[in-house]
Design a protein around this motif. Structure first.
Motif, mmCIF file in Angstrom:
data_model
loop_
_atom_site.group_PDB
_atom_site.id
_atom_site.type_symbol
_atom_site.label_atom_id
_atom_site.label_comp_id
_atom_site.label_asym_id
_atom_site.label_seq_id
_atom_site.Cartn_x
_atom_site.Cartn_y
_atom_site.Cartn_z
ATOM 1 N N ASP A 1 68.301 54.407 32.958
ATOM 2 C CA ASP A 1 68.347 55.303 34.107
ATOM 3 C C ASP A 1 69.793 55.468 34.567
ATOM 4 O OD1 ASP A 1 65.528 55.778 34.355
ATOM 5 O OD2 ASP A 1 65.328 53.728 35.069
ATOM 6 N N ALA A 2 70.626 55.900 33.639
ATOM 7 C CA ALA A 2 72.047 56.096 33.943
ATOM 8 C C ALA A 2 72.196 57.185 34.998
ATOM 9 C CB ALA A 2 72.806 56.483 32.678
ATOM 10 N N PRO A 3 73.136 57.029 35.919
ATOM 11 C CA PRO A 3 73.378 58.073 36.919
ATOM 12 C C PRO A 3 73.746 59.395 36.251
ATOM 13 C CG PRO A 3 74.553 56.057 37.474
ATOM 14 C CD PRO A 3 74.019 55.882 36.089
ATOM 15 N N LEU A 4 73.400 60.488 36.908
ATOM 16 C CA LEU A 4 73.761 61.813 36.404
ATOM 17 C C LEU A 4 75.046 62.281 37.055
ATOM 18 C CD1 LEU A 4 70.537 64.043 36.289
ATOM 19 C CD2 LEU A 4 71.702 62.870 34.420
ATOM 20 N N THR B 1 78.887 65.826 41.705
ATOM 21 C CA THR B 1 77.922 65.011 42.419
ATOM 22 C C THR B 1 77.378 63.965 41.452
ATOM 23 O OG1 THR B 1 77.313 66.746 43.962
ATOM 24 C CG2 THR B 1 75.698 64.994 43.643
ATOM 25 N N ILE B 2 77.324 62.739 41.914
ATOM 26 C CA ILE B 2 76.754 61.632 41.144
ATOM 27 C C ILE B 2 75.376 61.366 41.735
ATOM 28 C CG2 ILE B 2 77.038 59.235 40.408
ATOM 29 C CD1 ILE B 2 80.041 59.575 41.248
ATOM 30 N N LEU B 3 74.338 61.434 40.898
ATOM 31 C CA LEU B 3 72.980 61.159 41.341
ATOM 32 C C LEU B 3 72.528 59.835 40.751
ATOM 33 C CD1 LEU B 3 70.416 62.125 42.849
ATOM 34 C CD2 LEU B 3 69.647 63.066 40.648
ATOM 35 N N LEU B 4 72.327 58.849 41.617
ATOM 36 C CA LEU B 4 71.805 57.549 41.210
ATOM 37 C C LEU B 4 70.333 57.504 41.603
ATOM 38 C CD1 LEU B 4 74.822 56.907 42.827
ATOM 39 C CD2 LEU B 4 74.486 55.015 41.266
ATOM 40 N N GLY C 1 75.364 65.791 32.888
ATOM 41 C CA GLY C 1 75.397 64.750 31.873
ATOM 42 C C GLY C 1 75.231 63.389 32.502
ATOM 43 N N GLU C 2 75.023 62.401 31.665
ATOM 44 C CA GLU C 2 74.875 61.037 32.152
ATOM 45 C C GLU C 2 76.238 60.377 32.306
ATOM 46 O OE1 GLU C 2 72.258 59.038 29.439
ATOM 47 O OE2 GLU C 2 70.490 59.974 30.298
ATOM 48 N N LEU C 3 76.375 59.572 33.340
ATOM 49 C CA LEU C 3 77.569 58.769 33.525
ATOM 50 C C LEU C 3 77.515 57.662 32.476
ATOM 51 C CD1 LEU C 3 80.077 58.019 35.270
ATOM 52 C CD2 LEU C 3 78.548 56.564 36.599
#
Length: 124
Positions: A6-9, A46-49, A16-18
């Motif tokens: 579940d890598a942050p987006l 934006t980083i989505l965790l 893409g995945e972080l």
């Protein structure tokens, strides 16, 4: 470098995945060796965790929401230029609710959005 389940987006110049190593929570095991990780993130991204409650949200047919749907919502948000954290989380929440329908919630679901904005120095 392996990508965690579940890598942050990262949503900004595409979706893409972080890239990050999978790690267990801090304090879970005092013997665990954590790795130093760095990534370049551009202004406006934006980083989505999120927890696995997002990917594993189930509908009445026991189908899971999964990364494909998460990426679909993120790409739609980017196309609409609606990637500010609050908007993105609202869109993701609505998509999950529509997918799950009347099914009983099977897991906790937590999301956090962070938008990186590089502050520019005033010119002299």
């Amino acid at each position: 470098m392996p990508i965690s389940a579940d890598a942050p987006l990262l949503i900004g110049d595409g979706v893409g995945e972080l890239p990050c190593d999978a790690n267990i929570p801090v304090g879970f095991n005092t013997e665990w060796e954590y790795t130093l990780q760095e990534a370049q993130i551009y202004s406006g991204t934006t980083i989505l965790l999120f927890t696995d409650g997002l990917t594993e949200a189930m509908n009445i047919n026991n189908e899971q929401f999964q990364m494909d749907r998460i990426n679909e919502v993120a790409n739609k948000a980017l196309a609409q230029q609606r990637i500010e954290p609050r908007e993105l989380i609202e869109q993701m929440t609505e998509a999950v609710h529509q997918f799950v329908g009347d099914a009983e919630q099977s897991d906790d679901l937590t999301m956090m959005g962070i938008q990186f904005i590089k502050k520019t120095e005033p010119s002299a």
